[in-house]
Design a protein around this motif. Structure first.
Motif, PDB file in Angstrom:
ATOM      1  N   PRO A  52       0.816  -1.220   0.000  1.00 16.11           N
ATOM      2  CA  PRO A  52       0.000   0.000   0.000  1.00 16.11           C
ATOM      3  C   PRO A  52       0.852   1.273   0.000  1.00 16.11           C
ATOM      4  N   ARG A  53       0.252   2.308  -0.505  1.00 18.34           N
ATOM      5  CA  ARG A  53       0.877   3.615  -0.605  1.00 18.34           C
ATOM      6  C   ARG A  53       0.644   4.420   0.666  1.00 18.34           C
ATOM      7  N   CYS A  54       1.569   5.320   0.953  1.00 18.72           N
ATOM      8  CA  CYS A  54       1.376   6.214   2.086  1.00 18.72           C
ATOM      9  C   CYS A  54       0.422   7.343   1.699  1.00 18.72           C
ATOM     10  N   GLY A  55      -0.713   7.384   2.363  1.00 16.92           N
ATOM     11  CA  GLY A  55      -1.719   8.388   2.048  1.00 16.92           C
ATOM     12  C   GLY A  55      -1.296   9.812   2.364  1.00 16.92           C
ATOM     13  N   PHE A  56      -0.421   9.979   3.351  1.00 19.16           N
ATOM     14  CA  PHE A  56       0.048  11.342   3.644  1.00 19.16           C
ATOM     15  C   PHE A  56       0.739  11.926   2.410  1.00 19.16           C
ATOM     16  N   ARG A  72       3.525  15.765   8.986  1.00 22.93           N
ATOM     17  CA  ARG A  72       2.345  15.448   8.197  1.00 22.93           C
ATOM     18  C   ARG A  72       1.114  15.910   8.941  1.00 22.93           C
ATOM     19  N   GLU A  74      -2.945  15.535   9.761  1.00 28.59           N
ATOM     20  CA  GLU A  74      -3.995  14.535   9.849  1.00 28.59           C
ATOM     21  C   GLU A  74      -5.099  14.907   8.856  1.00 28.59           C
ATOM     22  N   PRO A  75      -5.399  14.032   7.899  1.00 33.00           N
ATOM     23  CA  PRO A  75      -6.319  14.464   6.839  1.00 33.00           C
ATOM     24  C   PRO A  75      -7.802  14.344   7.187  1.00 33.00           C
ATOM     25  N   PHE A  76      -8.129  13.756   8.353  1.00 35.56           N
ATOM     26  CA  PHE A  76      -9.544  13.549   8.680  1.00 35.56           C
ATOM     27  C   PHE A  76     -10.092  14.625   9.614  1.00 35.56           C
ATOM     28  N   LYS A  78      -8.566  15.824  12.357  1.00 42.88           N
ATOM     29  CA  LYS A  78      -8.134  15.752  13.754  1.00 42.88           C
ATOM     30  C   LYS A  78      -6.755  16.421  13.883  1.00 42.88           C
TER      31      LYS A  78
ATOM     32  N   PHE B  10     -10.338   5.150   8.440  1.00 42.53           N
ATOM     33  CA  PHE B  10      -9.328   6.178   8.712  1.00 42.53           C
ATOM     34  C   PHE B  10      -7.931   5.772   8.265  1.00 42.53           C
ATOM     35  N   CYS B  11      -7.787   4.569   7.729  1.00 44.37           N
ATOM     36  CA  CYS B  11      -6.438   4.132   7.328  1.00 44.37           C
ATOM     37  C   CYS B  11      -6.086   4.778   5.997  1.00 44.37           C
ATOM     38  N   ILE B  12      -4.911   5.417   5.939  1.00 44.80           N
ATOM     39  CA  ILE B  12      -4.486   5.971   4.656  1.00 44.80           C
ATOM     40  C   ILE B  12      -3.219   5.290   4.156  1.00 44.80           C
ATOM     41  N   GLY B  13      -2.906   4.147   4.729  1.00 40.34           N
ATOM     42  CA  GLY B  13      -1.829   3.318   4.160  1.00 40.34           C
ATOM     43  C   GLY B  13      -0.427   3.839   4.377  1.00 40.34           C
ATOM     44  N   CYS B  14      -0.212   4.658   5.396  1.00 40.86           N
ATOM     45  CA  CYS B  14       1.116   5.256   5.553  1.00 40.86           C
ATOM     46  C   CYS B  14       2.136   4.270   6.103  1.00 40.86           C
ATOM     47  N   ARG B  15       1.688   3.214   6.719  1.00 36.88           N
ATOM     48  CA  ARG B  15       2.534   2.154   7.279  1.00 36.88           C
ATOM     49  C   ARG B  15       3.390   2.629   8.449  1.00 36.88           C
ATOM     50  N   HIS B  16       2.988   3.744   9.065  1.00 32.69           N
ATOM     51  CA  HIS B  16       3.665   4.162  10.290  1.00 32.69           C
ATOM     52  C   HIS B  16       3.598   3.044  11.332  1.00 32.69           C
ATOM     53  N   VAL B  47      -0.023  -3.526   6.763  1.00 32.74           N
ATOM     54  CA  VAL B  47      -1.101  -2.785   6.121  1.00 32.74           C
ATOM     55  C   VAL B  47      -1.369  -3.486   4.800  1.00 32.74           C
ATOM     56  N   THR B  49      -3.598  -4.180   1.149  1.00 34.88           N
ATOM     57  CA  THR B  49      -4.339  -3.445   0.138  1.00 34.88           C
ATOM     58  C   THR B  49      -5.677  -4.127  -0.073  1.00 34.88           C
ATOM     59  N   THR B  55      -6.715   0.787   1.825  1.00 28.62           N
ATOM     60  CA  THR B  55      -5.830   0.030   2.705  1.00 28.62           C
ATOM     61  C   THR B  55      -6.505  -0.313   4.029  1.00 28.62           C
ATOM     62  N   ALA B 137       1.714   5.021  16.961  1.00 30.90           N
ATOM     63  CA  ALA B 137       2.203   5.555  15.679  1.00 30.90           C
ATOM     64  C   ALA B 137       1.070   6.030  14.785  1.00 30.90           C
ATOM     65  N   LYS B 139      -1.539   8.063  13.256  1.00 33.16           N
ATOM     66  CA  LYS B 139      -1.897   9.483  13.384  1.00 33.16           C
ATOM     67  C   LYS B 139      -3.337   9.752  12.996  1.00 33.16           C
ATOM     68  N   THR B 140      -4.003   8.766  12.402  1.00 30.30           N
ATOM     69  CA  THR B 140      -5.330   9.052  11.857  1.00 30.30           C
ATOM     70  C   THR B 140      -6.440   8.367  12.641  1.00 30.30           C
ATOM     71  N   GLY B 141      -6.085   7.633  13.699  1.00 26.97           N
ATOM     72  CA  GLY B 141      -7.113   6.978  14.488  1.00 26.97           C
ATOM     73  C   GLY B 141      -7.653   5.714  13.857  1.00 26.97           C
TER      74      GLY B 141
END
Lengths: 637, 186
Positions: A52-56, A72, A74-76, A78, B10-16, B47, B49, B55, B137, B139-141
């Motif tokens: 998967p790609r990093c959404g940030f 970065r 938070e895009p939602f 928050k 809320f997952c944006i696939g950043c893999r943090h 994470v 796909t 993701t 880690a 960040k998006t909940g």
């Protein structure tokens, strides 16, 4: 490249995707299957591995510029809403976008500088093998710069012109002569918005300054500078690249050629010319006719020397010499996988950094020719204007030496190349319509032809290769919209058979009548990616004939499969010039509602054009048609 | 012990999360020394796909009862305050546990000892009053401790621009399967 192990999780995922899902063209599919059989890693495999790609990053809200970060947002909605410096999502997205666009503008413009340097050294008599081919264009462009031609030697005029054009890159003049080609009304819009380009290098350097922390916090202002930077590319660097190349190598006229991987030949020494700048390739084309080299090729058992192009170097050679073109950016590995490429010559831009690893799995030698583009594992035969012909001969000699190394058991060349017509420089388009744009304008005013759309840009492994280009082009010509193309988009439609006069049968009645009368295809190949400047010149001529600005004309642009920042620069200068453009791949701006809104709607108040994102070719055609009709209504036609 | 909940919207696939998990399970828990030592550290969660390129974080659910525990022929898997853990001395690396997992969660097997190094629910951190590394880690909940609010909850409303972005990605992925126009040559 490294042999792929078969037992990893990602391989299982990969196994679910067939080559038919990755590429549209049958010859590409054939060779992509061979790549699988030969266990060669391709760009599509790497694309899968990157998921998967990093959404940030994808949303543009990742800032990696300074050492207080990386940060970065938070895009939602928050926390955190600001980076360490205090930049919010809107500013971070705008800075990233400006950075992307100026990277693209720099790439085009620096390419232009390289051609101008060859023009200057040719005028000064220090280059080898070059001469001014198009005197008429030399004099015409010189006149634009106020350089006198009468009674002067060609070399003097060319030297003056090359120096004047190189000055466009600097800052002292504070204006770009080429941009004077834009219609009055368009220039007025630029002045009002404060985006008149002042110098090619200046705008890029200022962009780099402005993406530094603490230089402005207004996203809209950064976007305006991005537009100015893009204009310095389209009406500056790219336009000079086109004009100087025409002066040195000839302005293209319509020619018939072949396209796809089937242009490689089993019994000949195959040399693939890949990259963007045509300066060395032009000499290779000349050297390939040397009887001594041909004799040597025959001694090695080859029937001759077969030059094929790739990417925009390929487009440049196709346009001017009808040299066959093997494919676009995503075909570079596939060409090697045929097992029939003896030498791949690389210049700069869009060359996969892993290309030498791919070549190492076959007998192919990669020759790097640009000072700026050193690649480990490649043979460096570096281009210099004063030794160009010698270098070109050395490249061909190397290919001949390498020919016997080919393993016939590993060679597979697809059966049949497709015929295409190319060579539609702006001058050639005008000529095709009988020396003036009147027949085209009449058809547009009468309504038989609704408008013109430029489909440009790259391929991107995110999209099934060529799907976006081909489907959009077919959809538009069916709706009586003339399509002009450059770059990989043009190669895609060439492969799909849309660039022959007979393809007019796929067009709507009005467009079909116009194309049949002028004996041109409904999809015109206007050149390489810097040749998007030809589209601008064409638009300017049309606007001048009608006494309007470019933004008033029923035109559109599209980059359905773009990947490169250069394409983003093109899209931006199209929009800044007044041409609404649809992107098939989202730029990294979705993290900011403000920037999205600016690009997709508020820009219309400034330049009467906007950007849109629409990957679906039919919906993209709907959108462009709507935009064309909106402008037609405003013109009262 | 509270479990980790996943809120995929809320997952944006950043893999943090993957990254933090890997760093947490290195000896000195430091990104830069781990990176420069050149030692391969595997994260214990991933994470994945999903549809298109959307993701979802995927990690051990520490089920009760746990099919992996029941399947283990050497009793290497055991439960400690709600978490399913591995006794590395008993594990033979047979991977029967991986086959038993109803969620298809294949744990990493350590490169040197070839034993199951599955998610340990960051039990050490939690004993010290810290949240698991992946949760910290995120960040998006998308990863939270405790029960997740349902999709009707106001907090889960995804902004319009993000929905538009996801719609575009889904469309692009969809065209790979477009078969109707194979024969397009003139």
């Amino acid at each position: 490249m490294k042999e792929r192990t078969k037992d990893t999780m990602s391989d299982l995922q990969r196994g679910r995707e067939t080559s038919g899902q990755r590429v549209l063209d049958g010859t590409d599919r054939d060779i992509l299957e061979k790549a699988g059989d030969d266990a060669i890693e391709t760009v599509w495999d790497r694309f899968t591995d990157q998921q998967p790609r990093c959404g940030f990053g994808h949303l543009g809200v990742c800032c990696n510029r300074c050492a207080m970060g990386p940060c970065r947002i938070e895009p939602f909605g928050k926390e955190p809403t600001r980076g360490v410096c205090g930049a919010d999502a809107d500013l971070i997205v705008a800075r990233n976008l400006l950075n992307d666009i100026s990277t693209g503008a720099a790439a085009h413009s620096d390419h232009g500088r390289e051609v101008l340097e060859v023009l200057l050294s040719t005028a000064e008599g220090t280059s080898q093998g070059y001469r001014v081919i198009d005197m008429e264009k030399l004099q015409a462009v010189a006149a634009e710069y106020g350089i006198r031609s009468e009674g002067r030697r060609t070399a003097e005029v060319a030297a003056d012109l090359a120096r004047a054009m190189l000055e466009e890159y600097g800052t002292l003049k504070n204006r770009i002569q080429m941009a004077e080609r834009a219609p009055q009304k368009t220039k007025e819009a630029w002045t009002k918005a404060g985006i008149v380009p002042r110098g090619v290098d200046r705008e890029v350097v200022e962009a780099m300054h402005r993406v530094h922390m603490g230089v402005g916090a207004d996203p809209a202002d950064l976007i305006l500078h991005a537009m100015r930077t893009a204009l310095s590319d389209g009406w500056g660097g790219s336009m000079m690249a086109t004009e100087a190349s025409d002066i040195l190598f000839g302005t293209p006229v319509p020619c018939t050629a072949r396209v796809n991987l089937g242009t490689l030949k089993k019994d000949r020494v195959n040399i693939v010319l890949h990259g963007h700048n045509p300066v060395l390739s032009e000499m290779i084309v000349r050297a390939a006719e040397e009887p001594a080299l041909l004799k040597r090729a025959r001694e090695k058992g080859a029937k001759g020397i077969n030059l094929v192009g790739m990417c925009c170097t390929g487009n440049e050679l196709l346009m001017r010499h009808g040299i066959p073109i093997a494919g676009s950016i995503l075909d570079q590995e596939l060409a090697i996988v045929t097992g029939a490429v003896d030498v791949m010559v690389i210049g700069s831009q869009c060359i996969f950094p892993s290309i030498t690893h791919t070549a190492a799995c076959y007998h192919t030698k990669v020759v790097t020719t640009s000072e700026k583009s050193r690649v480990p594992g490649a043979v460096p035969l570096v281009f210099r204007p004063d030794t160009a012909l010698d270098t070109a001969e050395a490249v061909i000699a190397l290919a001949i030496e390498n020919f016997p190394g080919r393993n016939p058991d590993r060679v597979r060349i697809p059966a049949k190349p497709v015929r295409m017509t190319a060579g539609f420089s702006e001058e050639a388009v005008r000529e095709a319509f009988g020396g003036s744009y009147r027949p085209l304008i009449d058809a547009i005013v009468a309504g038989g032809v609704r408008g013109i759309v430029g489909i440009v840009g790259c391929n991107n492994p995110a999209v099934r290769q060529d799907y976006g280009h081909v489907m959009l082009a077919k959809e538009l010509i069916r709706r009586d919209v003339l399509v002009v193309e450059t770059g990989c988009a043009a190669v895609a439609c060439g492969k799909a058979g849309l660039m022959v006069p007979e393809a007019a049968d796929l067009a709507g009645e009005g467009l079909k009548a116009l194309c049949t009368a002028a004996r041109v295809p409904p999809v015109l190949h206007m050149g390489s990616c810097v040749d998007c400047s030809r589209v601008l010149v064409m638009a300017a001529h049309l606007a001048d004939e009608l006494g309007t600005g470019i933004g008033d004309l029923p035109l559109g642009g599209a980059a359905p499969e773009w990947y490169s920042q250069k394409a983003l620069s093109i899209a931006t200068y199209f929009v800044a010039s007044g041409i609404t453009t649809v992107l098939g791949i989202p730029p990294r701006v979705y993290g900011s509602r403000k920037v999205l809104d600016l690009l997709t709607s508020r820009l219309r108040e400034v330049v009467n054009a906007s950007l849109a994102v629409e990957p679906d070719p039919v919906k993209a055609a709907d959108f462009l048609e709507e935009e064309i009709e909106r402008k037609r209504r405003a013109l009262g036609i | 012990m509270e479990n980790i909940s996943v809120r995929p919207e809320f997952c944006i696939g950043c893999r943090h999360c993957e990254f933090a998990c890997a760093v947490e399970h290195t000896p000195d828990r430091d990104l830069f020394t781990a990176a420069s030592a050149g030692k391969i550290v595997q994260p214990r969660m991933h994470v994945r796909t999903g549809t298109g390129t959307l993701t979802i974080p995927d990690l051990c659910r520490h089920c009760t009862p746990a099919p992996c525990m029941e399947a283990c022929p050497t009793d290497a898997l055991y439960r400690d305050t709600g978490s399913v853990l591995v006794d590395e001395d008993l594990c033979t690396g047979c991977a029967v546990c991986a086959r038993a997992c109803p969620f298809g969660n294949v744990p990493p097997f350590s490169a040197d000892r070839r034993v199951n190094t599955k998610c340990d629910n960051c039990i050490e951190r939690r004993r010290n009053g810290m949240v698991p590394a992946c949760v910290e880690a995120c960040k998006t909940g998308a990863l939270v401790l405790g029960g997740a609010p349902g999709p009707h909850h106001a907090e889960t409303t995804v902004p319009a621009n993000i929905r538009a972005y996801r719609a575009v990605l889904k469309k692009i992925a969809g065209f790979r399967n477009e078969r109707k126009d194979e024969r397009y040559h003139v």
